[in-house]
Scaffold this motif. Structure first.
Motif, PDB file in Angstrom:
ATOM      1  N   MET A   1       8.785   4.013  13.693  1.00 22.36           N
ATOM      2  CA  MET A   1       8.579   2.976  12.705  1.00 22.36           C
ATOM      3  C   MET A   1       8.010   3.550  11.413  1.00 22.36           C
ATOM      4  O   MET A   1       8.401   3.135  10.329  1.00 22.36           O
ATOM      5  N   ALA A   2       7.085   4.496  11.541  1.00 22.73           N
ATOM      6  CA  ALA A   2       6.490   5.084  10.337  1.00 22.73           C
ATOM      7  C   ALA A   2       7.538   5.822   9.516  1.00 22.73           C
ATOM      8  O   ALA A   2       7.467   5.841   8.291  1.00 22.73           O
ATOM      9  N   ALA A   3       8.511   6.408  10.211  1.00 15.18           N
ATOM     10  CA  ALA A   3       9.565   7.117   9.479  1.00 15.18           C
ATOM     11  C   ALA A   3      10.358   6.140   8.621  1.00 15.18           C
ATOM     12  O   ALA A   3      10.676   6.429   7.466  1.00 15.18           O
ATOM     13  N   GLY A   4      10.667   4.971   9.159  1.00 14.13           N
ATOM     14  CA  GLY A   4      11.411   3.963   8.393  1.00 14.13           C
ATOM     15  C   GLY A   4      10.623   3.471   7.196  1.00 14.13           C
ATOM     16  O   GLY A   4      11.177   3.297   6.110  1.00 14.13           O
ATOM     17  N   VAL A   5       9.331   3.271   7.372  1.00 11.66           N
ATOM     18  CA  VAL A   5       8.476   2.835   6.262  1.00 11.66           C
ATOM     19  C   VAL A   5       8.429   3.917   5.195  1.00 11.66           C
ATOM     20  O   VAL A   5       8.495   3.627   3.995  1.00 11.66           O
ATOM     21  N   GLY A   6       8.355   5.159   5.622  1.00 14.41           N
ATOM     22  CA  GLY A   6       8.328   6.264   4.666  1.00 14.41           C
ATOM     23  C   GLY A   6       9.605   6.361   3.855  1.00 14.41           C
ATOM     24  O   GLY A   6       9.571   6.550   2.637  1.00 14.41           O
ATOM     25  N   TYR A   7      10.741   6.220   4.539  1.00 13.15           N
ATOM     26  CA  TYR A   7      12.021   6.248   3.821  1.00 13.15           C
ATOM     27  C   TYR A   7      12.130   5.063   2.864  1.00 13.15           C
ATOM     28  O   TYR A   7      12.612   5.203   1.736  1.00 13.15           O
ATOM     29  N   ASP A   8      11.699   3.891   3.303  1.00  8.81           N
ATOM     30  CA  ASP A   8      11.763   2.707   2.438  1.00  8.81           C
ATOM     31  C   ASP A   8      10.877   2.869   1.210  1.00  8.81           C
ATOM     32  O   ASP A   8      11.262   2.506   0.097  1.00  8.81           O
ATOM     33  N   LEU A   9       9.675   3.406   1.411  1.00  8.80           N
ATOM     34  CA  LEU A   9       8.751   3.593   0.294  1.00  8.80           C
ATOM     35  C   LEU A   9       9.314   4.595  -0.714  1.00  8.80           C
ATOM     36  O   LEU A   9       9.286   4.346  -1.923  1.00  8.80           O
ATOM     37  N   SER A  10       9.841   5.700  -0.221  1.00 11.41           N
ATOM     38  CA  SER A  10      10.419   6.705  -1.123  1.00 11.41           C
ATOM     39  C   SER A  10      11.616   6.148  -1.882  1.00 11.41           C
ATOM     40  O   SER A  10      11.751   6.360  -3.087  1.00 11.41           O
ATOM     41  N   ALA A  11      12.484   5.452  -1.174  1.00 12.75           N
ATOM     42  CA  ALA A  11      13.678   4.900  -1.819  1.00 12.75           C
ATOM     43  C   ALA A  11      13.323   3.797  -2.813  1.00 12.75           C
ATOM     44  O   ALA A  11      13.953   3.677  -3.863  1.00 12.75           O
ATOM     45  N   GLY A  12      12.324   3.008  -2.505  1.00 14.63           N
ATOM     46  CA  GLY A  12      11.931   1.924  -3.397  1.00 14.63           C
ATOM     47  C   GLY A  12      11.271   2.403  -4.676  1.00 14.63           C
ATOM     48  O   GLY A  12      11.297   1.714  -5.700  1.00 14.63           O
ATOM     49  N   CYS A  13      10.691   3.583  -4.645  1.00 15.77           N
ATOM     50  CA  CYS A  13      10.013   4.121  -5.828  1.00 15.77           C
ATOM     51  C   CYS A  13      10.969   4.735  -6.838  1.00 15.77           C
ATOM     52  O   CYS A  13      10.652   4.793  -8.026  1.00 15.77           O
ATOM     53  N   LYS A  14      12.112   5.206  -6.387  1.00 14.67           N
ATOM     54  CA  LYS A  14      13.036   5.900  -7.293  1.00 14.67           C
ATOM     55  C   LYS A  14      13.455   5.041  -8.483  1.00 14.67           C
ATOM     56  O   LYS A  14      13.422   5.525  -9.615  1.00 14.67           O
TER      57      LYS A  14
END
Length: 53
Positions: free
Chosen positions: A1-14
Motif C-alpha cells: 500500500m505504501a508503494a502505491g501512495v508513493g507512486y501517487d504522490l510522485s505522479a501528482g507533484c509533477k
C-alpha cells in the motif's frame, strides 16, 4: 500500500512544477516528490528481491 501512495504522490507533484510561484513553492513540490519516491522505493526493491528467489 505504501508503494502505491508513493507512486501517487510522485505522479501528482509533477504537474505542479508547471506553475512555479517562487522558490519556496518549487522546493515544497520537490520535497513532496522526493518523499513519494522514498515511500515507493523500499517496497519495490523488496518485491524485486523476492521475485528473484
Amino acid at each position: 500500500m505504501a508503494a502505491g501512495v508513493g507512486y501517487d504522490l510522485s505522479a501528482g507533484c509533477k504537474p505542479l512544477l508547471l506553475f512555479p510561484r517562487g522558490l519556496p513553492a518549487i522546493g515544497a513540490v520537490l520535497a513532496m516528490d522526493r518523499a513519494g519516491k522514498g515511500l515507493h522505493t523500499p517496497p519495490r526493491d523488496a518485491m524485486i528481491s523476492l521475485a528473484l528467489l
